[in-house]
Write a protein that holds these residues in place. Structure first.
Motif, mmCIF file in Angstrom:
data_model
loop_
_atom_site.group_PDB
_atom_site.id
_atom_site.type_symbol
_atom_site.label_atom_id
_atom_site.label_comp_id
_atom_site.label_asym_id
_atom_site.label_seq_id
_atom_site.Cartn_x
_atom_site.Cartn_y
_atom_site.Cartn_z
ATOM 1 N N ILE A 181 -25.427 11.701 63.753
ATOM 2 C CA ILE A 181 -24.257 11.072 63.145
ATOM 3 C C ILE A 181 -23.873 9.845 63.967
ATOM 4 O O ILE A 181 -23.592 9.959 65.159
ATOM 5 C CB ILE A 181 -23.048 12.037 63.086
ATOM 6 N N LYS A 182 -23.887 8.672 63.342
ATOM 7 C CA LYS A 182 -23.531 7.432 64.032
ATOM 8 C C LYS A 182 -22.083 7.064 63.719
ATOM 9 O O LYS A 182 -21.643 7.187 62.574
ATOM 10 C CB LYS A 182 -24.461 6.298 63.607
ATOM 11 N N MET A 183 -21.395 6.547 64.739
ATOM 12 C CA MET A 183 -19.984 6.214 64.564
ATOM 13 C C MET A 183 -19.785 5.134 63.503
ATOM 14 O O MET A 183 -18.777 5.129 62.796
ATOM 15 C CB MET A 183 -19.372 5.757 65.889
ATOM 16 N N LYS A 184 -20.733 4.211 63.370
ATOM 17 C CA LYS A 184 -20.568 3.155 62.373
ATOM 18 C C LYS A 184 -20.546 3.745 60.961
ATOM 19 O O LYS A 184 -19.831 3.253 60.083
ATOM 20 C CB LYS A 184 -21.669 2.106 62.497
ATOM 21 N N HIS A 185 -21.310 4.817 60.765
ATOM 22 C CA HIS A 185 -21.311 5.481 59.463
ATOM 23 C C HIS A 185 -20.007 6.253 59.242
ATOM 24 O O HIS A 185 -19.487 6.306 58.120
ATOM 25 C CB HIS A 185 -22.521 6.421 59.340
ATOM 26 N N VAL A 186 -19.500 6.850 60.316
ATOM 27 C CA VAL A 186 -18.220 7.558 60.228
ATOM 28 C C VAL A 186 -17.106 6.571 59.896
ATOM 29 O O VAL A 186 -16.221 6.859 59.079
ATOM 30 C CB VAL A 186 -17.902 8.301 61.552
ATOM 31 N N ASP A 187 -17.150 5.389 60.524
ATOM 32 C CA ASP A 187 -16.135 4.357 60.258
ATOM 33 C C ASP A 187 -16.150 3.937 58.793
ATOM 34 O O ASP A 187 -15.099 3.785 58.160
ATOM 35 C CB ASP A 187 -16.383 3.134 61.149
ATOM 36 N N ALA B 24 -19.757 10.424 47.072
ATOM 37 C CA ALA B 24 -20.556 10.061 48.248
ATOM 38 C C ALA B 24 -21.740 11.002 48.451
ATOM 39 O O ALA B 24 -22.693 10.655 49.155
ATOM 40 C CB ALA B 24 -19.687 10.049 49.501
ATOM 41 N N ARG B 25 -21.702 12.180 47.844
ATOM 42 C CA ARG B 25 -22.805 13.144 47.997
ATOM 43 C C ARG B 25 -24.121 12.620 47.423
ATOM 44 O O ARG B 25 -25.185 13.132 47.750
ATOM 45 C CB ARG B 25 -22.469 14.475 47.302
ATOM 46 N N PHE B 26 -24.061 11.602 46.601
ATOM 47 C CA PHE B 26 -25.267 11.073 45.973
ATOM 48 C C PHE B 26 -25.774 9.817 46.691
ATOM 49 O O PHE B 26 -26.727 9.185 46.238
ATOM 50 C CB PHE B 26 -24.996 10.746 44.502
ATOM 51 N N ILE B 27 -25.134 9.465 47.799
ATOM 52 C CA ILE B 27 -25.505 8.263 48.533
ATOM 53 C C ILE B 27 -26.112 8.668 49.877
ATOM 54 O O ILE B 27 -25.478 9.403 50.644
ATOM 55 C CB ILE B 27 -24.274 7.360 48.759
ATOM 56 N N PRO B 28 -27.344 8.230 50.159
ATOM 57 C CA PRO B 28 -28.002 8.605 51.418
ATOM 58 C C PRO B 28 -27.117 8.336 52.627
ATOM 59 O O PRO B 28 -26.345 7.376 52.662
ATOM 60 C CB PRO B 28 -29.253 7.706 51.426
ATOM 61 N N VAL B 29 -27.235 9.168 53.638
ATOM 62 C CA VAL B 29 -26.477 9.135 54.890
ATOM 63 C C VAL B 29 -25.021 9.556 54.661
ATOM 64 O O VAL B 29 -24.522 10.487 55.292
ATOM 65 C CB VAL B 29 -26.511 7.739 55.572
ATOM 66 N N MET B 30 -24.337 8.884 53.736
ATOM 67 C CA MET B 30 -22.934 9.204 53.481
ATOM 68 C C MET B 30 -22.763 10.612 52.906
ATOM 69 O O MET B 30 -21.677 11.169 52.963
ATOM 70 C CB MET B 30 -22.323 8.186 52.515
#
Length: 202
Positions: free
Chosen positions: A91-97, A114-120
């Motif tokens: 988990i990267k902080m930039k993705h959490v932001d 968001a469940r259908f979007i990779p990473v997110m």
């Protein structure tokens, strides 16, 4: 490269030995991507080792359980815990932001889309926990989004059989439209919230 293949092979053998619980645990800890776990689960269905329905049920349970863990990290550990240990669970902080920004802007409905979007797909659970989103609603939206995703990859793995490793390539033609549908649903949700807020302010 051979070492990675050997590790992946051993993990899949382990999942196969546990059957339904292998799928469940594999998704809970996600050492390997969920698409691979579910695709392999579909392959096991094609081999008659587990049932189609069972693979889907345990696939959904695993997806929901994994996101419960991420929700708990956000709710009870918050940003400090993610900053310190996020790298260990990819988990990267930039993705959490980004996910946090989405959650603040669009509200609880983003947990579904968001469940259908990779990473997110996974990361969105952390800001949901940080915002102390209603746990029942979080679980419901997560389960509803996980069902079609699980069915897709289990079905493709079953259809491909021994060629199940091509599941990502085969899924691309379905995932892209799913993302567009998710975005469309998000737009509808935002418009609904806007109209509702305008109605309350009148």
């Amino acid at each position: 490269m051979d070492l990675i293949k050997d590790i992946l092979h051993e993990l899949l053998v382990w999942i196969e030995s546990l059957g339904y619980f292998g799928i469940l645990i594999g998704l809970l800890i996600e050492v390997i991507p969920s698409e691979i776990v579910l695709g392999f689960g579909g392959y096991l269905v094609s081999e008659g080792k587990i049932s189609y329905l069972g693979a889907i049920i345990f696939g959904v349970l695993g997806a929901v359980g994994q996101n419960w863990i991420l929700y708990a990290i956000g709710r009870f550990g918050g940003r400090p815990l993610v900053e310190k240990y996020g790298k260990y669970i990819k988990i990267k902080m930039k993705h959490v932001d980004i996910a946090e920004g989405w959650f603040k802007k669009y509200g609880a409905g983003i947990v579904f889309t968001a469940r259908f979007i990779p990473v997110m797909r996974q990361v969105i659970s952390i800001p949901a926990g940080m915002a102390k989103m209603n746990f029942g609603l979080f679980t419901l939206l997560t389960a509803l989004a996980s069902i079609p995703w699980t069915i897709l990859f289990v079905h493709l793995g079953k259809t491909l059989g021994e060629n199940w490793e091509d599941v990502d390539q085969k899924a691309a033609q379905y995932v892209q439209p799913a993302i567009l549908i998710a975005i469309a649903l998000l737009i509808v949700y935002v418009v609904y919230k806007f109209i509702r807020s305008r109605g309350k302010s009148v």
